[in-house]
Design a protein around this motif. Structure first.
Motif, PDB file in Angstrom:
ATOM      1  N   LEU A  67       0.867  -1.238  -0.028  1.00 48.17           N
ATOM      2  CA  LEU A  67       0.065  -0.103  -0.263  1.00 48.17           C
ATOM      3  C   LEU A  67       0.933   1.104   0.015  1.00 48.17           C
ATOM      4  O   LEU A  67       2.075   1.326   0.314  1.00 48.17           O
ATOM      5  N   PRO A  68       0.195   2.311  -0.430  1.00 49.74           N
ATOM      6  CA  PRO A  68       0.999   3.732  -0.167  1.00 49.74           C
ATOM      7  C   PRO A  68       1.692   3.830   1.299  1.00 49.74           C
ATOM      8  O   PRO A  68       0.958   3.182   2.170  1.00 49.74           O
ATOM      9  N   ALA A  69       2.953   4.272   1.490  1.00 52.00           N
ATOM     10  CA  ALA A  69       3.493   4.054   2.889  1.00 52.00           C
ATOM     11  C   ALA A  69       2.673   5.062   3.745  1.00 52.00           C
ATOM     12  O   ALA A  69       2.029   6.180   3.304  1.00 52.00           O
ATOM     13  N   THR A  70       2.738   4.831   5.076  1.00 51.04           N
ATOM     14  CA  THR A  70       1.914   5.633   5.871  1.00 51.04           C
ATOM     15  C   THR A  70       3.019   6.441   6.731  1.00 51.04           C
ATOM     16  O   THR A  70       3.857   5.906   7.172  1.00 51.04           O
ATOM     17  N   THR A  71       3.172   7.975   6.452  1.00 46.51           N
ATOM     18  CA  THR A  71       4.006   8.708   6.887  1.00 46.51           C
ATOM     19  C   THR A  71       3.364   9.583   7.807  1.00 46.51           C
ATOM     20  O   THR A  71       2.293   9.951   7.746  1.00 46.51           O
ATOM     21  N   TYR A  74       8.789  15.851   6.174  1.00 48.50           N
ATOM     22  CA  TYR A  74       9.634  14.740   6.509  1.00 48.50           C
ATOM     23  C   TYR A  74      10.674  14.691   5.034  1.00 48.50           C
ATOM     24  O   TYR A  74      10.552  15.783   4.247  1.00 48.50           O
ATOM     25  N   ARG A  83      12.534  17.393   0.416  1.00 51.17           N
ATOM     26  CA  ARG A  83      11.881  17.817   1.329  1.00 51.17           C
ATOM     27  C   ARG A  83      10.395  17.582   1.283  1.00 51.17           C
ATOM     28  O   ARG A  83       9.675  18.691   0.265  1.00 51.17           O
ATOM     29  N   VAL A  84       9.508  16.883   1.875  1.00 55.60           N
ATOM     30  CA  VAL A  84       8.171  16.678   1.584  1.00 55.60           C
ATOM     31  C   VAL A  84       7.464  17.777   2.519  1.00 55.60           C
ATOM     32  O   VAL A  84       7.436  17.796   3.637  1.00 55.60           O
ATOM     33  N   GLU A  85       6.435  18.598   1.855  1.00 56.82           N
ATOM     34  CA  GLU A  85       6.279  19.806   2.405  1.00 56.82           C
ATOM     35  C   GLU A  85       4.679  19.717   2.852  1.00 56.82           C
ATOM     36  O   GLU A  85       3.932  20.211   3.539  1.00 56.82           O
ATOM     37  N   ARG A  86       4.111  18.760   1.804  1.00 56.70           N
ATOM     38  CA  ARG A  86       2.473  18.700   1.934  1.00 56.70           C
ATOM     39  C   ARG A  86       2.188  17.382   1.692  1.00 56.70           C
ATOM     40  O   ARG A  86       2.850  16.822   0.463  1.00 56.70           O
ATOM     41  N   GLU A  87       1.098  16.798   2.299  1.00 55.89           N
ATOM     42  CA  GLU A  87       0.645  15.465   1.845  1.00 55.89           C
ATOM     43  C   GLU A  87      -0.898  15.403   1.789  1.00 55.89           C
ATOM     44  O   GLU A  87      -1.419  15.800   2.810  1.00 55.89           O
ATOM     45  N   TYR A  88      -1.613  14.559   1.081  1.00 60.84           N
ATOM     46  CA  TYR A  88      -3.118  14.479   1.402  1.00 60.84           C
ATOM     47  C   TYR A  88      -3.436  13.192   0.239  1.00 60.84           C
ATOM     48  O   TYR A  88      -2.466  12.603  -0.194  1.00 60.84           O
ATOM     49  N   GLY A  89      -4.521  12.950   0.706  1.00 63.19           N
ATOM     50  CA  GLY A  89      -5.049  11.534  -0.209  1.00 63.19           C
ATOM     51  C   GLY A  89      -6.032  10.671   0.611  1.00 63.19           C
ATOM     52  O   GLY A  89      -6.733  11.367   1.764  1.00 63.19           O
ATOM     53  N   PHE A  90      -6.445   9.568   0.290  1.00 66.43           N
ATOM     54  CA  PHE A  90      -7.302   8.626   1.159  1.00 66.43           C
ATOM     55  C   PHE A  90      -7.200   7.246   0.926  1.00 66.43           C
ATOM     56  O   PHE A  90      -6.157   6.923   0.245  1.00 66.43           O
TER      57      PHE A  90
END
Lengths: 103, 103
Positions: free
Chosen positions: B2-6, B11, B96-103
């Motif tokens: 699955l997509p990683a849970t971060t 990060y 550098r991951v600045e923003r994350e969204y999804g479902f």
């Protein structure tokens, strides 16, 4: 397909990780259309994609403004509205690329 | 997979994009070993990978220090020294991951 040729950092990456629903549901056609449309957007720098158990697509952009404009593109928004037809799960990660190397 | 849970951003992500050489050349075994070893490193947050024409592997990390420590890990360095056995081309992008969204 080769790794994207991108400029000296900093630039930006959108990592789109997804798990597909069963069946095509027009996905193949829409994905191709969206890639062609993205490639015409100001600030688009490149694209990489692969799918096995999960799909990973990375698009590269010159600025946050370019990412925002693409996210709000009307045809892209129409595609986004069908996300649940195509994806059981997805994550979008907006990143600043700080360093790049390789051969 | 699955997509990683971060965690909540910020990060860090390392996007590794590659084109394989022909033949396995111990690649499968080494890739599995490296993933198991990476997952034990301090600051490791998750991993996603897929390969079709190109391979895209993304590892997620808590800090630049964690990425540096993993890059300099002795077993990882031994693997890095064999890169040309396995890859015709690769790019490493540290982000550098600045923003994350999804479902």
């Amino acid at each position: 397909m080769l790794p994207a040729t991108t400029p000296q950092p900093p630039y930006y990456a959108v990592i789109f990780t997804s798990v597909r629903t069963d069946g095509d549901n027009d996905y193949g056609e829409m994905a191709q259309q969206m890639l062609e449309l993205a490639a015409k957007q100001p600030g688009f720098l490149g694209f990489e994609s692969a799918r096995q158990d999960i799909g990973i697509s990375v698009s590269y952009w010159a600025s946050h403004e370019a990412i925002k404009a693409w996210r709000e593109n009307i045809l892209h928004r129409q595609a986004q509205s069908r996300a649940t037809d195509w994806y059981k799960a997805f994550r979008v990660r907006v990143c600043r690329v700080e360093r790049e190397y390789g051969f």
